[in-house]
Each structure stands twice: as structure tokens, then as C-alpha cells.
Scaffold this motif. Structure first.
Motif, PDB file in Angstrom:
ATOM      1  N   MET A  58      25.302   7.852   3.571  1.00 13.10           N
ATOM      2  CA  MET A  58      25.890   6.521   3.370  1.00 13.10           C
ATOM      3  C   MET A  58      24.870   5.536   2.805  1.00 13.10           C
ATOM      4  O   MET A  58      25.177   4.361   2.652  1.00 13.10           O
ATOM      5  N   ASP A  59      23.644   6.010   2.550  1.00 14.19           N
ATOM      6  CA  ASP A  59      22.605   5.072   2.123  1.00 14.19           C
ATOM      7  C   ASP A  59      22.253   5.214   0.655  1.00 14.19           C
ATOM      8  O   ASP A  59      22.182   6.315   0.113  1.00 14.19           O
ATOM      9  N   ALA A 152      36.849   0.500   6.565  1.00 15.70           N
ATOM     10  CA  ALA A 152      36.578   0.436   5.126  1.00 15.70           C
ATOM     11  C   ALA A 152      37.799  -0.102   4.409  1.00 15.70           C
ATOM     12  O   ALA A 152      38.913  -0.050   4.930  1.00 15.70           O
ATOM     13  N   MET A 177      33.744  -0.149  -1.253  1.00 11.51           N
ATOM     14  CA  MET A 177      33.655   1.287  -1.194  1.00 11.51           C
ATOM     15  C   MET A 177      32.316   1.669  -1.801  1.00 11.51           C
ATOM     16  O   MET A 177      32.072   1.443  -2.976  1.00 11.51           O
ATOM     17  N   GLY A 178      31.432   2.251  -1.005  1.00 12.14           N
ATOM     18  CA  GLY A 178      30.145   2.619  -1.564  1.00 12.14           C
ATOM     19  C   GLY A 178      29.097   2.772  -0.496  1.00 12.14           C
ATOM     20  O   GLY A 178      29.400   2.750   0.696  1.00 12.14           O
ATOM     21  N   VAL A 179      27.854   2.928  -0.945  1.00 16.60           N
ATOM     22  CA  VAL A 179      26.738   3.146  -0.038  1.00 16.60           C
ATOM     23  C   VAL A 179      25.936   1.866   0.098  1.00 16.60           C
ATOM     24  O   VAL A 179      26.210   0.868  -0.575  1.00 16.60           O
TER      25      VAL A 179
END
Lengths: 264, 410
Positions: A58-59, A152, A177-179
Motif C-alpha cells: 500500500m506504500d 476506500a 484510490m492508490g498508494v
């Protein structure tokens, strides 16, 4: 003070709470502790201590770089708990941010016991959804720990309700939506997600992913109870010449953001 | 999907996507909607005769199925203690491996869902080539994540993917191999899930992938079981397959699971030897934990950090394994052993020389395993080996191993 009480205090002051993230062990175990304390001194209300993990899916690149460096130096879960203990002595709520496998491997019972003993307030688990938290939730409750799960923009209303129901402390709303990583703009989806979350819970809702400066913090503080910032704290640490300079840079970012959450 | 109002509710034991204690969905919430959508669309597709007609048609006219079973008489006599060795020829599939079976199904699902972009991870490049192929066939944008180390080991496959119109993104984080390629693909998916389907290459990952990919690979064993019966009049004594993530192994095992007399053997990459710590023998030497969205055996240290795997075979160089294999192992239905790089390369050489077939180095692990099984089971045994891929991509690695390149010591 509990995490919830800190959010309520901020609300009473007419502002959003500021939540700051740094990984344990970067630049060193002690350097991270100093930076986390500097962050609190400069106005961060709640801290997230990242547990460095080999596969942080997730990073984004900034946090990846710091946790990889921390792991290369041999930081482990016990060091993370020592970091929590040192930072919790300030009185600020300290949550561990951890992917699931390190907690699973340490043992859910042992981890909740040792986190509580270290004075930790709870944990944020970005890759554990409540559907899989059958062992985690009762153990965390037994040790009076906050359990923060993420919602989310893609979450259905049903899942927002289900997830919020499993949270204690606050609900973490992913802005986009993303890291993790700084972004030019905080996603448009964030305000709608906060609104959908508020409809189903009385818990504070804090927004993370992509917030990096006072203007963005002020914008998010306009619709959320908390503003979560990670990469914008990690980046100056990565760029600093030494640990002391890093802690000063982190404090400067914290002071700027603390202004932001008061400008809604 | 088990959604309950009670936060302490546990999943029922028959939860979809669980194999005993293994499997599940350890993923960011952001992906749950897409996984649910994929699962729903897959269930709908399974119930739709038009889907299976289209897939079956492609498997026949495009892939070349059914693939044959070849009796490897010389290999059996000279290399497997006289046992009767039968090869399921997945190497003869279009694109050179079993990976195309899965990819065509998932690409059709992508079209059903209405997405226009696919992403995939690849280790050896076989899955990446298969995905790029299906994307070209169906007019989908395609991005393949591949560890930087693997782009070097498998440069020819990188070129193949690019010729097919895919973008290949080298991943330079972590161990720079398959595990890191999956991390990066998952990051892409979280970010672009509205437009993008993740065509996962193996029977690992979060639900529904272990079930979905298994069902799409199951055809290997369904065909092979019938072919072996026709050829020998009986079922094989043993089925052997290599196991990285485990899709070709599940594919050939699954039709035999209820045949109690058929022993199932998965051969993992032993690298320099399990005792050296430089290996990819996840089930043989790992412990249960969570990696890439599922609970399964994995190579991890005492703090749950993933340990880097090592294998001469890029396709097996993965520290995780599909959850159903973990369950087959614990339940005793299948057996898992490791094969070293050296044993695999010797089997590779022997198959080339005795049968005129250059296997993928991945598949050579199954051949090496079959040699041991031949010695154990004796000359009356029939051993079915899944020859999961061909070795064209490995000629460079093999030439170096055997010292065949100019300038190499003989």
C-alpha cells in the motif's frame, strides 16, 4: 488521553486532529523516536508508528525507501514496540501501522499484550479487512486497543458500515484510490466518502493518502475530523543530512500542517 | 463474502476462498470491490454456456488444445530407473506453456466486466507473454510488471512481450524478482482498479484468484487423466509437477484428487539446496503466514518478513505458494519435495538428449522429481509428468550452465 478523546478535544476546539506517520527504525531506531517526539511537540495530535515490512504493497516510493533502509539495519517488531513505548511517554496516542503478516507471525495475543504494555493505543491494519479479523478484534478488545480499518472510495455503503463497525478510535478514509505518497490534489472522492462514513458511525473519520501541506490539510479539515499525513513527513527525513536535521525538518512540516488543520 | 454486523464475527469454515485454514483475502479495502466484481462475473460466466463455448473454441483453435501426452520411453529407461514416464505436453501450447489456459479465461472475463486494460506480474516471463498475447488478441491495453533481475535473466521474453504490444515495467524494489513484481502490480491495481483488471498468473493471491486460476488450469488434468487411461488402461501411479506459485501443479493434480491410489507430488525449487538457505522450497521449508493477499506457507523470518527466494528458474523463484497446495500438504493428499538447481539441470539435459524435447527449467524440476520417483516406485510404475513449458526461453541460462557459450570454460 485516548485516541477518541484527542479527536473530541480537537473537535471542541473547532479544528481537525492531525495524525502523523513515520516508520520505526528510520534513520535509526533512536532517530525515529526523536523525529516522532519532535512531530508531537510541533502539533501532531496522534502518531502512527510504521512497522517496517518487506512487502509494503500500500506504500509508494517514499515510504518504501525508508522502510527498506530500516529493514536493512535490522529493525524488528521488538524495536517497533520499544519505539512505541518511548513515544507514548509523551502522552500522545501512539498507534502502530502494520501490515498483517508481522502481527500474525509475532502472535496476535502476544502482539496485543505487548503493544498494550508498551502504552500503545492500538493499531491501523491496511491489509486486514474486518472479514479476516476474527482473531484480531477480540484480542485487541481484550487489551483495550483501538482497531483502525480503512474505507476506500470503492467501498460499497454496506462495506463502509461493516468496516466502521469494526473500528475503534477512528475510521481511516483513504482519500483516493492508490498508494501512499504526496499528491498535487486531494482526491474529490474524499469528501463523499467521509459523508458516507459519517452516516453510519459516530466515530471520528480521518482522511489519509496524499495530504502534504497546510493548504491541503485545511481543505481536508473542512470536511473530516482528522488529517493523516505520512510521506510528507518521511520525505524530509530521507533528504536530511543527519538525524537531528531530520527531526527539525519533520517538526517544521508538523507546524505547517498544524496551522492547516486550524484553518478550516 | 461474509459481511456481518458483528465485528467479532468469524468467517464460516466453508467460506469461499478458504482451503482449510489457508487462502482468504488479506488485501486493502480498496481492492475488495474489484475482487467481488471478478468473483461475481466469474460465477456468472461459469453459468453462461456462451462463455465456455468461446473459451473452449479459443483453447482449441488458438492454443492448440488438447495437448498430447507423450510417452518418454528413452527418458524412462535411461533416466528414471525404467519407470514408464508420460509427459503432459503443455509446452506445445501457443506461447509455450500452460499459462495461456488461465490467461484466455481471464481476458474473456475482463471483456465481460467491460475493462480495457490488463496488468500482470511475471517471473520467467511465461505469464507475461501469455497475457500480452491474449491482450493483443482481444485488443486490450497491457502492462506487465517484471523484476529487474528477471528482465535480465529472461531478456528474450521481455522482447516477446514488447513485440506483442505490451509495456514491460522493470521493478527495482526489494529482491527485484517475482514477489516484488506482484507488489508493484497490486499497487497499480489499487490505483487504476476502475479501468484495469489484474490477470493474476498463479493459484496464489486473494480470493477468487486461487479458485479462478485453478478452474481455468484444471483442463490439464482432465485431459491427461483420460489420455493416460486410453494409453495404459489404468490411472498413473504418480503425478509429478513443479511448484512455484503452483498453477500447473494444481491444474494437473485436480482431476486426480478423488483417485486415492494416484500419488500427487509437487517439486519445489531447492536452489543451492534447502540446507543452504538459498532456495524457493516454500512448502518444504516455510511456515504458514500471509503474503500477497492469502494465508499459505511462505518463506519468512521470525518477525514475518519475507525471505528472498533463490532458484535458477525465474518461474519458481517465489517465496510463497498457492493456498490450496498448503491445504493439500497438511491434509496429506499431496506430497511436496525439493529439487536442487543441479538436479533440475541434469534432468533438463537428459530430456533433451533422450527425447529431443527442451523443457522449461521450471518443468525440469518435475522431471528431476520423476527420476527419484522412478527409483522409488520401480519399473512397473507409470509416472505422469506435467511438462508445463518449453525451454526456448532458457537456452541462454542452460548454455551458460553447461559451458556451451564462446569463452565459457567447457
Amino acid at each position: 488521553m485516548t485516541t477518541l478523546a484527542v479527536f473530541e478535544k480537537a473537535r471542541a476546539e473547532g479544528r481537525a486532529a492531525l495524525v502523523g506517520y513515520l516508520p520505526a527504525g528510520y534513520p535509526t531506531a533512536d532517530g525515529a523516536i526523536d523525529a516522532l517526539k519532535a512531530m508531537i511537540d510541533a502539533g501532531v495530535d496522534v502518531v502512527e508508528v510504521g512497522l517496517p515490512y518487506s512487502d509494503p504493497l500500500m506504500d509508494g516510493p517514499v515510504i518504501q525507501a525508508a522502510v527498506e533502509a530500516a529493514l536493512r539495519q535490522g529493525i524488528n517488531t521488538r524495536d517497533v514496540l520499544r519505539t512505541v513505548e518511548a513515544v507514548a511517554s509523551t502522552g500522545a496516542p501512539v498507534l502502530v501501522m502494520s501490515y498483517w503478516n508481522p502481527i500474525d507471525r509475532y502472535g496476535v495475543d502476544a502482539f496485543t499484550r505487548d503493544l498494550a504494555a508498551a502504552g500503545g493505543a492500538g493499531a491501523i491494519t491496511p491489509d486486514l479487512i474486518p472479514d479476516e479479523a476474527g482473531e484480531w478484534l477480540p484480542a485487541a478488545r481484550r487489551h483495550d486497543l483501538d482497531t483502525v480499518f480503512l474505507v476506500a472510495p470503492s467501498s460499497t455503503d454496506e462495506r463502509v458500515a461493516f468496516t466502521a463497525d469494526a473500528c475503534r478510535g477512528f475510521v481511516y478514509a483513504a482519500s483516493t484510490m492508490g498508494v501512499t505518497g504526496t499528491r498535487e490534489q486531494v482526491g474529490d472522492a474524499a469528501a463523499g466518502l467521509v459523508e458516507r462514513t459519517r452516516r453510519v458511525t459516530d466515530l471520528p473519520v480521518a482522511v489519509g493518502l496524499g495530504v502534504s501541506n497546510a493548504a491541503q490539510a485545511a481543505q481536508v479539515a473542512g470536511f473530516a475530523d482528522g488529517v493523516i499525513v505520512g510521506s510528507a513527513f518521511v520525505r524530509p527525513l530521507l533528504e536530511a543530512d543527519d538525524a537531528a536535521a531530520g527531526a527539525r525538518a519533520v517538526a517544521a512540516v508538523a507546524a505547517d500542517l498544524a496551522q492547516g488543520v486550524r484553518q478550516r | 463474502m461474509c459481511v456481518s454486523d458483528n465485528p467479532s464475527a468469524t468467517l464460516p469454515s466453508d467460506a469461499p476462498g478458504r482451503f482449510g485454514p489457508y487462502g482468504g483475502r488479506y488485501v486493502p479495502e480498496a481492492l475488495v470491490a474489484a475482487l467481488d466484481e471478478l468473483d461475481r462475473e466469474y460465477q456468472a460466466a461459469v453459468a453462461d454456456p456462451a462463455f465456455s463455448t468461446e473459451l473452449d473454441g479459443l483453447l482449441k483453435s488458438y492454443t492448440g488444445r488438447p495437448t498430447p501426452v507423450t510417452e518418454a520411453a528413452r527418458f524412462g529407461a535411461e533416466a528414471a530407473a525404467g519407470a514408464r514416464v508420460l509427459l503432459k505436453r503443455e509446452d506445445l501450447n501457443h506461447t509455450g506453456s500452460h499459462k495461456i489456459n488461465n490467461v484466455l479465461g481471464q481476458a474473456l472475463l475482463t471483456k465481460r466486466i467491460g475493462k480495457k486494460r490488463v496488468i500482470a506480474e511475471t517471473g520467467a516471463g511465461q505469464h507475461g507473454v501469455a497475457t500480452a498475447t491474449a491482450a493483443a488478441l482481444m485488443g486490450l491495453e497491457c502492462v506487465i510488471y517484471m523484476g529487474e533481475e528477471d528482465t535480465r535473466r529472461q531478456a528474450l521474453n521481455v522482447a516477446r512481450m514488447e513485440l506483442l504490444g505490451a509495456t514491460v515495467v522493470p521493478v527495482s524494489t526489494g529482491s527485484r524478482t517475482l514477489k516484488d513484481a506482484i507488489n508493484e502490480a497490486l499497487r497499480d491495481w489499487v490505483t487504476n482498479v476502475d479501468t484495469t483488471n489484474y490477470v493474476f498468473g498463479t493459484v496464489a493471491g486473494p480470493h477468487p484468484f486461487p479458485t479462478l486460476v485453478r478452474d481455468l488450469q484444471r483442463i490439464i488434468g482432465v485431459e491427461a487423466r483420460q489420455q493416460v487411461l486410453e494409453l495404459t488402461g489404468k490411472l498413473p501411479n504418480a503425478v509429478a509437477a513443479c511448484v512455484g506459485g503452483g498453477s500447473n501443479a494444481i491444474g494437473i493434480f485436480h482431476a486426480f484428487i478423488d483417485d486415492a491410489d494416484v500419488a500427487l507430488y509437487g517439486f519445489e525449487a531447492g536452489g543451492d539446496g534447502v540446507e543452504t538457505g538459498r532456495h524457493a522450497a516454500t512448502i518444504s521449508a516455510g511456515t504458514p503466514g500471509v503474503l500477497h493477499g492469502a494465508r499459505s506457507y511462505l518463506l519468512q523470518d521470525e518477525y514475518g518478513q519475507t525471505i528472498e527466494s533463490h532458484s535458477i528458474s525465474a518461474g519458481l523463484d517465489y517465496p510463497g505458494v498457492g493456498p490450496e497446495h498448503s491445504w493439500l500438504r497438511d491434509s496429506g493428499r499431496a506430497h511436496y519435495r525439493s529439487v536442487t538447481d543441479a538436479e533440475a539441470m541434469e534432468a533438463f539435459r537428459l530430456l533433451c538428449r533422450t527425447e529431443g524435447i527442451i523443457p522449461a527449467i521450471e518443468s525440469a524440476h518435475a522431471l528431476a522429481g520423476a527420476r527419484h520417483l522412478g527409483a522409488e516406485l520401480g519399473p512397473d510404475a507409470v509416472i505422469l509428468v506435467n511438462l508445463s513449458g518449453r525451454g526456448d526461453k532458457d537456452v541462454d541460462t542452460a548454455a551458460r550452465w553447461f559451458g556451451l557459450l564462446e569463452g565459457d570454460a567447457p
